[in-house]
Scaffold this motif. Sequence first.
Motif, PDB file in Angstrom:
ATOM      1  N   SER A   1      -4.546  -1.764   0.608  1.00 20.60           N
ATOM      2  CA  SER A   1      -5.037  -3.118   0.825  1.00 20.60           C
ATOM      3  C   SER A   1      -5.732  -3.142   2.177  1.00 20.60           C
ATOM      4  CB  SER A   1      -3.872  -4.116   0.800  1.00 20.60           C
ATOM      5  OG  SER A   1      -4.331  -5.422   1.068  1.00 20.60           O
ATOM      6  N   LEU A   2      -7.000  -3.513   2.199  1.00 16.76           N
ATOM      7  CA  LEU A   2      -7.778  -3.524   3.434  1.00 16.76           C
ATOM      8  C   LEU A   2      -7.578  -4.867   4.116  1.00 16.76           C
ATOM      9  CD1 LEU A   2     -11.040  -1.839   2.111  1.00 16.76           C
ATOM     10  CD2 LEU A   2      -8.939  -0.788   2.922  1.00 16.76           C
TER      11      LEU A   2
ATOM     12  N   TYR B   1     -12.661   0.286  -6.386  1.00 16.03           N
ATOM     13  CA  TYR B   1     -12.678  -0.718  -5.312  1.00 16.03           C
ATOM     14  C   TYR B   1     -12.773  -2.092  -5.954  1.00 16.03           C
ATOM     15  CZ  TYR B   1     -14.682  -4.035  -2.048  1.00 16.03           C
ATOM     16  OH  TYR B   1     -14.929  -5.181  -1.327  1.00 16.03           O
TER      17      TYR B   1
ATOM     18  N   SER C   1       0.858  -1.185   0.000  1.00 14.05           N
ATOM     19  CA  SER C   1       0.000   0.000   0.000  1.00 14.05           C
ATOM     20  C   SER C   1       0.893   1.233   0.000  1.00 14.05           C
ATOM     21  CB  SER C   1      -0.908   0.000   1.235  1.00 14.05           C
ATOM     22  OG  SER C   1      -1.734  -1.149   1.261  1.00 14.05           O
TER      23      SER C   1
ATOM     24  N   HIS D   1      -9.623  -7.268  -0.326  1.00 12.02           N
ATOM     25  CA  HIS D   1     -10.230  -5.981  -0.648  1.00 12.02           C
ATOM     26  C   HIS D   1      -9.121  -4.980  -0.928  1.00 12.02           C
ATOM     27  CE1 HIS D   1     -14.073  -7.517   0.934  1.00 12.02           C
ATOM     28  NE2 HIS D   1     -13.336  -8.036   1.899  1.00 12.02           N
TER      29      HIS D   1
END
Length: 421
Positions: free
Chosen positions: A318-319, A360, A276, A325
């Motif tokens: 990056s979740l 997304y 990220s 996700h």
Amino acid sequence: MRRTPWMLSVLAPLCVTALAALSTTSARAEEVDEQPQLQMSKPIRCMRGPEGRPVRVQCEPEGGGQRCLVAPATNAYTGEMLEGLGMCTSEEGPEAYAALAASGARLVPALADALPGYARSDTGRAFQVKFDLMNRLYIGASWVPTFQIRDRGTGPTFGPFARGSAEAGIHLSILSPHARARHELRILEGSATFDDLELNGVVFSYDYQHRHRRPAFWLSTFIGPPAVFPVAARTGWGFRIFSVNDRPPAFRNALDMEFGELHLSWHPWQSRDMYSFLRLEAGGDFGHYWQNRAEASEGLDTGQWYAGPTAAVRSRFSLGEGGLHMITTEMTYRRPTAMNGVHGAPSGAAINRLDALLAYEGVLLAINDQPLSVRLTAGGNTRNDLVEDLRSVELRLSAGLRMSFWAPPRVFEPMPELEDP
């Protein structure tokens, strides 16, 4: 009477099916989580159980005795040996299992160990639960309603409401922990709309980012108690080779071929594994532009050569560490300047182009460990042409599905903290 968009009629039932399958998978995952599982990082003894079937045993002290997890080493349905198992520290016969049971150890049924990024079903099958969407080959389809406006004579208009798009590409992201660097490649990435055949694509792009082991300098502050902070030079660079934008909605007869782009980058923020990031870019590009795309068949003597500065702000988040996700944002600015005059556009004329995108992507389900994800985007751009000096504004939304192939498990490999020299 307006027709129902065919892309919407195709994608809607697919999304409903995917969500239903996702809820079923989640329920099954909750059931699996209730059962303990052997850890590949700890010693595992391989034995023959009471019925002569192979089992895997992992014991730990518990009170004055032992608690031993016992997992079948074969598939409950087929009887075949399970895949993705760790190495056994010992191979023992049925007498070892009998001696373990006679010792008073508490034997607990469990699931077999699995490779990082994988889980086990109650039958013993290993299935992938983490995905690195930056390492894959993908194909996709989406519904792309578009709105565009041009000044001078034409008011706001909607593009085809049933506008659909197909896309494909290859992503590679390589982390080098020793060099503390990440290399990202995009190969043969492109999209095509069906109703009006707008084409966008890039043959090859590369980006490099680096996380230095030591700070570039130290910043001391004296507002309040004196303090010192490390400042790292999170620099990088990248380039793009041969990208195409053909028949954009506002200029249906135009063709833009960017032959090359080179930029330097700085990362105000990076995650510890550089997956990220927030990136600022500045560089330049050159290419060839045809106001009338039919002239492209006559060669590069037609149209106009251009070169100019570029700038961009990009981010990826990056979740979670599972890679299920991901949110990406892009804002790019180009100011190409014509290097030759043609059709009333003088040499030295410059135009402005601004593009923005918010996207997304989330994994819904996987088919044989090949993830199917939903992708939602909102974006827009504004540009003017060289000949008529008309400005266009284009807004677009998209909702679609992507099928990815050979995406490995997402592995979180954080870089060590900065060293104090």
